[in-house]
Design a protein around this motif. Structure first.
Motif, mmCIF file in Angstrom:
data_model
loop_
_atom_site.group_PDB
_atom_site.id
_atom_site.type_symbol
_atom_site.label_atom_id
_atom_site.label_comp_id
_atom_site.label_asym_id
_atom_site.label_seq_id
_atom_site.Cartn_x
_atom_site.Cartn_y
_atom_site.Cartn_z
ATOM 1 N N MET A 188 0.840 -1.205 0.000
ATOM 2 C CA MET A 188 0.000 0.000 0.000
ATOM 3 C C MET A 188 0.872 1.251 0.000
ATOM 4 S SD MET A 188 -3.138 1.030 2.541
ATOM 5 C CE MET A 188 -2.213 1.402 4.022
ATOM 6 N N GLY A 189 1.973 1.213 0.726
ATOM 7 C CA GLY A 189 2.892 2.350 0.759
ATOM 8 C C GLY A 189 3.473 2.620 -0.615
ATOM 9 N N ARG A 190 3.939 1.552 -1.264
ATOM 10 C CA ARG A 190 4.530 1.716 -2.596
ATOM 11 C C ARG A 190 3.488 2.231 -3.586
ATOM 12 N NH1 ARG A 190 2.987 -1.240 -6.566
ATOM 13 N NH2 ARG A 190 3.649 -3.280 -5.829
ATOM 14 N N GLU A 191 2.267 1.711 -3.496
ATOM 15 C CA GLU A 191 1.215 2.161 -4.415
ATOM 16 C C GLU A 191 0.879 3.631 -4.222
ATOM 17 O OE1 GLU A 191 -1.181 -2.041 -5.137
ATOM 18 O OE2 GLU A 191 -2.008 -0.550 -3.745
ATOM 19 N N ALA A 192 0.852 4.071 -2.960
ATOM 20 C CA ALA A 192 0.538 5.474 -2.692
ATOM 21 C C ALA A 192 1.650 6.368 -3.235
ATOM 22 C CB ALA A 192 0.358 5.703 -1.189
ATOM 23 N N LEU A 193 2.880 5.907 -3.099
ATOM 24 C CA LEU A 193 4.013 6.678 -3.611
ATOM 25 C C LEU A 193 3.924 6.780 -5.134
ATOM 26 C CD1 LEU A 193 6.730 8.112 -3.158
ATOM 27 C CD2 LEU A 193 7.847 5.864 -3.279
ATOM 28 N N GLU A 194 3.648 5.658 -5.775
ATOM 29 C CA GLU A 194 3.482 5.660 -7.236
ATOM 30 C C GLU A 194 2.410 6.645 -7.665
ATOM 31 O OE1 GLU A 194 4.464 1.193 -8.915
ATOM 32 O OE2 GLU A 194 2.413 1.742 -8.403
ATOM 33 N N ALA A 195 1.298 6.596 -6.926
ATOM 34 C CA ALA A 195 0.173 7.464 -7.273
ATOM 35 C C ALA A 195 0.548 8.927 -7.070
ATOM 36 C CB ALA A 195 -1.046 7.102 -6.430
ATOM 37 N N ALA A 196 1.296 9.203 -5.985
ATOM 38 C CA ALA A 196 1.689 10.598 -5.711
ATOM 39 C C ALA A 196 2.636 11.102 -6.807
ATOM 40 C CB ALA A 196 2.352 10.688 -4.338
ATOM 41 N N ILE A 197 3.581 10.247 -7.208
ATOM 42 C CA ILE A 197 4.529 10.650 -8.253
ATOM 43 C C ILE A 197 3.797 10.838 -9.587
ATOM 44 C CG2 ILE A 197 6.526 9.886 -9.614
ATOM 45 C CD1 ILE A 197 7.616 8.579 -7.054
ATOM 46 N N ALA A 198 2.871 9.939 -9.882
ATOM 47 C CA ALA A 198 2.094 10.059 -11.116
ATOM 48 C C ALA A 198 1.307 11.359 -11.116
ATOM 49 C CB ALA A 198 1.165 8.859 -11.270
ATOM 50 N N SER A 199 0.745 11.693 -9.961
ATOM 51 C CA SER A 199 -0.049 12.931 -9.917
ATOM 52 C C SER A 199 0.854 14.147 -10.068
ATOM 53 C CB SER A 199 -0.886 12.972 -8.638
ATOM 54 O OG SER A 199 -0.429 13.955 -7.730
ATOM 55 N N TYR A 200 2.088 14.059 -9.534
ATOM 56 C CA TYR A 200 3.066 15.144 -9.707
ATOM 57 C C TYR A 200 3.427 15.292 -11.192
ATOM 58 C CZ TYR A 200 7.804 17.076 -10.101
ATOM 59 O OH TYR A 200 8.906 17.781 -10.501
ATOM 60 N N ARG A 201 3.588 14.137 -11.850
ATOM 61 C CA ARG A 201 3.968 14.164 -13.267
ATOM 62 C C ARG A 201 2.769 14.385 -14.186
ATOM 63 N NH1 ARG A 201 7.972 8.897 -13.026
ATOM 64 N NH2 ARG A 201 9.901 10.011 -12.541
ATOM 65 N N GLY A 202 1.591 14.365 -13.612
ATOM 66 C CA GLY A 202 0.391 14.606 -14.400
ATOM 67 C C GLY A 202 0.008 13.448 -15.301
ATOM 68 N N ILE A 203 0.363 12.248 -14.905
ATOM 69 C CA ILE A 203 -0.029 11.097 -15.715
ATOM 70 C C ILE A 203 -1.011 10.210 -14.942
ATOM 71 C CG2 ILE A 203 2.056 10.998 -17.126
ATOM 72 C CD1 ILE A 203 3.118 8.835 -15.246
ATOM 73 N N ILE A 204 -1.716 9.401 -15.672
ATOM 74 C CA ILE A 204 -2.673 8.492 -15.031
ATOM 75 C C ILE A 204 -2.055 7.107 -14.974
ATOM 76 C CG2 ILE A 204 -4.932 7.389 -15.262
ATOM 77 C CD1 ILE A 204 -5.729 10.058 -16.790
ATOM 78 N N LEU A 205 -2.101 6.518 -13.814
ATOM 79 C CA LEU A 205 -1.525 5.183 -13.654
ATOM 80 C C LEU A 205 -2.356 4.138 -14.402
ATOM 81 C CD1 LEU A 205 -0.510 5.012 -9.913
ATOM 82 C CD2 LEU A 205 1.014 4.911 -11.870
ATOM 83 N N PRO A 206 -1.679 3.165 -15.006
ATOM 84 C CA PRO A 206 -2.430 2.150 -15.738
ATOM 85 C C PRO A 206 -3.112 1.138 -14.813
ATOM 86 C CG PRO A 206 -0.080 1.652 -15.827
ATOM 87 C CD PRO A 206 -0.213 2.945 -15.092
ATOM 88 N N MET A 207 -2.644 1.072 -13.544
ATOM 89 C CA MET A 207 -3.110 0.034 -12.629
ATOM 90 C C MET A 207 -4.632 -0.105 -12.564
ATOM 91 S SD MET A 207 -0.747 -1.574 -11.485
ATOM 92 C CE MET A 207 1.006 -1.400 -11.751
ATOM 93 N N ALA A 208 -5.266 1.060 -12.404
ATOM 94 C CA ALA A 208 -6.702 1.038 -12.179
ATOM 95 C C ALA A 208 -7.453 0.560 -13.419
ATOM 96 C CB ALA A 208 -7.178 2.425 -11.785
ATOM 97 N N GLN A 209 -6.745 0.538 -14.574
ATOM 98 C CA GLN A 209 -7.449 0.175 -15.802
ATOM 99 C C GLN A 209 -7.459 -1.334 -16.044
ATOM 100 O OE1 GLN A 209 -5.171 2.529 -18.469
ATOM 101 N NE2 GLN A 209 -6.127 4.444 -17.816
ATOM 102 N N GLY A 210 -6.779 -2.086 -15.220
ATOM 103 C CA GLY A 210 -6.734 -3.531 -15.431
ATOM 104 C C GLY A 210 -8.079 -4.193 -15.170
ATOM 105 N N GLU A 211 -8.056 -5.491 -15.296
ATOM 106 C CA GLU A 211 -9.266 -6.275 -15.020
ATOM 107 C C GLU A 211 -9.349 -6.484 -13.506
ATOM 108 O OE1 GLU A 211 -8.812 -10.311 -16.611
ATOM 109 O OE2 GLU A 211 -9.462 -11.031 -14.645
ATOM 110 N N ILE A 212 -10.503 -6.186 -12.911
ATOM 111 C CA ILE A 212 -10.669 -6.413 -11.469
ATOM 112 C C ILE A 212 -10.711 -7.926 -11.237
ATOM 113 C CG2 ILE A 212 -12.193 -6.164 -9.473
ATOM 114 C CD1 ILE A 212 -11.543 -3.450 -9.978
ATOM 115 N N VAL A 213 -9.745 -8.422 -10.506
ATOM 116 C CA VAL A 213 -9.695 -9.858 -10.245
ATOM 117 C C VAL A 213 -10.376 -10.159 -8.907
ATOM 118 C CG1 VAL A 213 -8.185 -11.833 -9.827
ATOM 119 C CG2 VAL A 213 -7.588 -10.158 -11.585
ATOM 120 N N CYS A 214 -9.976 -9.423 -7.856
ATOM 121 C CA CYS A 214 -10.570 -9.619 -6.531
ATOM 122 C C CYS A 214 -11.611 -8.530 -6.316
ATOM 123 C CB CYS A 214 -9.489 -9.545 -5.456
ATOM 124 S SG CYS A 214 -10.151 -9.471 -3.780
ATOM 125 N N GLU A 215 -12.864 -8.945 -6.303
ATOM 126 C CA GLU A 215 -13.920 -7.939 -6.160
ATOM 127 C C GLU A 215 -14.057 -7.455 -4.724
ATOM 128 O OE1 GLU A 215 -17.453 -9.393 -8.012
ATOM 129 O OE2 GLU A 215 -16.472 -9.505 -9.974
#
Lengths: 278, 404
Positions: free
Chosen positions: A107-134
């Motif tokens: 969770m820490g690494r994901e939040a960091l990725e998200a923060a850096i992506a938001s700084y760089r103004g890009i959208i992370l691809p993670m959320a676009q994947g197929e939801i495996v665990c509902e």
């Protein structure tokens, strides 16, 4: 009782950098109340260097400690350096985490990725994947990344690191597929349509009717009785006894010892035969 | 090993209890000199057999039963399994079981396994509970069917303390010719029970929940109830449960039952007052705290409170810092990734389920301890909430929206 290291306890009892940066350069929010843990990480970037990092965390001791340790790690790092931080780095900085709690470092690494992506103004691809665990909203891309990053080798490990599969457990087969493909270096095939593992209700009904007509009804008719199929719900077969059978004292025995036995032998051995209520 | 028991404030008595010093005293001879086998013919063993009989009498006395209706087992879980599997073997054609969604795993997991046992596939109805954790008796009545073999409903819930009307439910089952089992592990010793006056067929209790040691339990089987043993072996317990008796623990349980009878009133007056003080003060002083479970239809010692927007394990570890022992229904403490099945069955929102704390008191707790806990908790909650990303928006909403 979880066995936490002294470093985890220290970061939990004396968390560093709690709070939110006003007008942050980057903001990462992951997790949710329903999942049981969530982290809001804000970073300040000046000339490509992370000069400040603050967190707010909802979660257990290891979630709070992971967040606190993460903020200490990234402060003073360049954004490029910070982008390379793995969940294992976070866990290592705490002297390790119990295996069931590794998802806190993820969770820490994901939040960091998200923060850096938001700084760089890009959208992370993670959320676009197929939801495996509902249950916990985990995508295949997140799972694949965790498998590669932490060298995961079992479904249980995937659950420890990503929480996927930790709720109802329905996605276990899919997790196994993803694990196998990723370990073998193959692309993960899109989810296949539900495999026909058991008989469908329709198949069952057809087969039951067949056995009733071929064997059971003729036998009962010899004694002046008969039987009709009323309903099939899962493994429960509801029937109605007619003629002599309906008033026969031994009808229950007939139902269980003869009808149910025959149907189990010839259709599927989990069937339960019950008489329709009048 | 020094466990520091003299320093802890122990408010986790639904998990386990301190062994009463009187119980230890009663047990000691059977851990030292009196090591005979109760089944032996010689006096040396025979006198141990008498001690087991005395304990049986004491247990029967506490729950209004006859001594021959008491079977000593190894734990509450064994008692539950024995009762339910016995009924299913007695009525092989009746493949329906009624239970609730909030049972202890001792019953819940067993029932879940019944639906998949090949060749003996059973249908299980798990009754739902209302938001306050209580059962709906109309739903219960409708759930009983001609092929129901047994009903298994706990007397009191371990997490919330909510008491179920098992006596009325047992009567309804009896009228339909259905056996009734109750897991009374949390109720025995805390509230009066008299099996002479009701229709309960099986009752499970556990020693370590009432100041006896771990590793001893009891299954009550009403006289005349068909019974199939779970553990076959020697003729111990009149052939109903094989295995040499755990004599010292059985003697300890007997003593604990005598003590429970003596402290029953204190449990329901002084302990209840302490619990009420703790609960009322917490609900009054901590914002966004809520009680889980019915306010009055409840054990006198249990209080389950949710502190919204924070997580239970974190609260417990802060309490641990002050040697305060409690427990939580949060995901991180439930051994899975989801919060307690009891709170989920009650529909407790996720904002609250993760932050639930159960305090369960005993006659050993004092008012000073309650005051100490009351002194520490508000600051712990405030500190964790300051850290929670969900608290600030909630606080603003309260400040802005609720001016009255």
């Amino acid at each position: 009782m979880w066995d936490y290291t002294d470093k985890v306890k220290d970061h939990f009892l004396h968390p560093r950098n709690v709070g939110e940066i006003e007008n942050p350069s980057g903001l990462g929010e992951v997790g949710s109340l329903s999942c049981g843990d969530a982290l809001k990480l804000s970073i300040k970037v000046e000339n490509g260097i992370i000069t400040d990092a603050r967190f707010k965390t909802f979660g257990c001791a290891s979630a709070i400690a992971s967040s606190s340790a993460l903020t200490e790690m990234v402060k003073g790092m360049s954004v490029e350096e910070a982008a390379k931080i793995t969940n294992q780095d976070i866990a290592n900085s705490l002297g390790g985490l119990p295996k069931e709690k590794m998802h806190c470092s993820v969770m820490g690494r994901e939040a960091l990725e998200a923060a850096i992506a938001s700084y760089r103004g890009i959208i992370l691809p993670m959320a676009q994947g197929e939801i495996v665990c509902e249950c916990f909203g985990v995508t295949d891309l997140e799972i694949i990344q965790a498998i590669k990053e932490s060298n995961l080798r079992s479904v249980e490990e995937i659950t420890n690191f990503t929480k996927a599969g930790g709720g109802c457990g329905k996605c276990e087969d899919r997790l196994r597929e993803i694990l196998q493909a990723t370990v073998n270096g193959l692309p993960v095939e899109p989810r296949k349509e539900e495999k026909v593992r058991r008989m469908t209700t329709l198949q069952k009904i057809k087969k039951i009717e067949e056995v009733l007509a071929r064997e059971i009804q003729p036998t009962l008719q010899k004694d002046g009785g008969n039987i009709e199929l009323v309903d099939v719900d899962g493994d429960f077969v509801t029937v109605s006894l007619r003629g002599a059978c309906a008033s026969c004292q031994a009808s229950r025995t007939t139902l269980k010892e003869y009808v149910e036995k025959k149907l189990r032998e010839q259709v599927i051995d989990t069937l339960i035969v019950e008489e329709a209520k009048p | 090993m020094n466990c520091g028991s003299d320093q802890v404030i122990y408010m986790d008595n639904n998990a386990t209890t301190r062994i009463a010093p009187e119980v230890v005293d009663a047990m000691m001879p059977f851990l030292t000199d009196c090591y005979g086998n109760p089944s032996s013919m010689h006096t040396f063993g025979g006198q141990v057999g008498h001690a087991v009989q005395d304990a049986r009498q004491a247990v029967a006395g506490l729950i209004g039963a006859e001594p021959e209706e008491i079977i000593f087992t190894s734990c509450g879980t064994e008692s539950d399994s024995t009762a339910i599997l016995s009924a299913l073997q007695t009525f092989r054609d009746n493949r329906h079981v009624v239970t609730t969604r909030v049972e202890h795993p001792a019953v819940k997991s067993l029932c879940a396994s019944l639906t998949s046992m090949t060749g003996h596939k059973h249908r299980v109805t798990s009754l739902t509970v209302a938001a306050d954790g209580t059962l709906n008796l109309d739903q219960y009545r409708d759930s009983l069917s001609d092929d129901t073999a047994i009903v298994s409903v706990m007397w009191a819930n371990n997490e919330t303390g909510v008491i179920f009307p098992v006596e009325e439910m047992a009567q309804m089952a009896r009228e339909r010719g259905i056996l009734f089992h109750t897991d009374a592990v949390q109720a025995v010793g805390k509230i009066p029970i008299n099996l002479h006056d009701n229709a309960i067929d099986f009752l499970a209790l556990s020693g370590h929940k009432l100041h006896a040691p771990k590793g001893v339990g009891v299954l009550y089987v009403r006289k005349g109830t068909p019974f199939v043993p779970f553990i076959n072996g020697g003729h111990q317990e009149q052939g109903r449960r094989g295995g040499t008796e755990n004599v010292a623990s059985i003697v300890g349980l007997g003593r604990a039952c005598q003590l429970a009878a003596e402290t029953m009133e204190e449990e329901n007056t002084r302990v209840r007052a302490l619990r009420d003080k703790l609960e009322k003060s917490l609900l009054a002083t901590v914002p966004k705290a809520r009680l889980n479970g019915h306010p009055t239809q409840r054990l006198p010692n249990t209080s389950n409170i949710s502190f919204e927007y924070i997580e239970g394990e974190a609260i417990l570890l802060h309490l641990n810092k002050y040697n305060i022992c409690a427990s939580s229904g949060s995901a991180c403490t439930s051994g899975s990734l989801e919060p307690s099945h009891v709170l989920r069955a009650m529909g407790v929102p996720f904002t609250a389920a993760h932050g639930s704390i159960r305090f369960s008191l005993s006659v050993y707790n004092t008012e000073e301890e309650v005051d100490f806990v009351l002194d520490k908790i508000p600051a712990i909650i405030a500190e964790l909430r300051e850290m929670s990303p969900f608290w600030a928006p909630e606080k603003m909403k309260q400040a802005g929206g609720d001016v009255s």
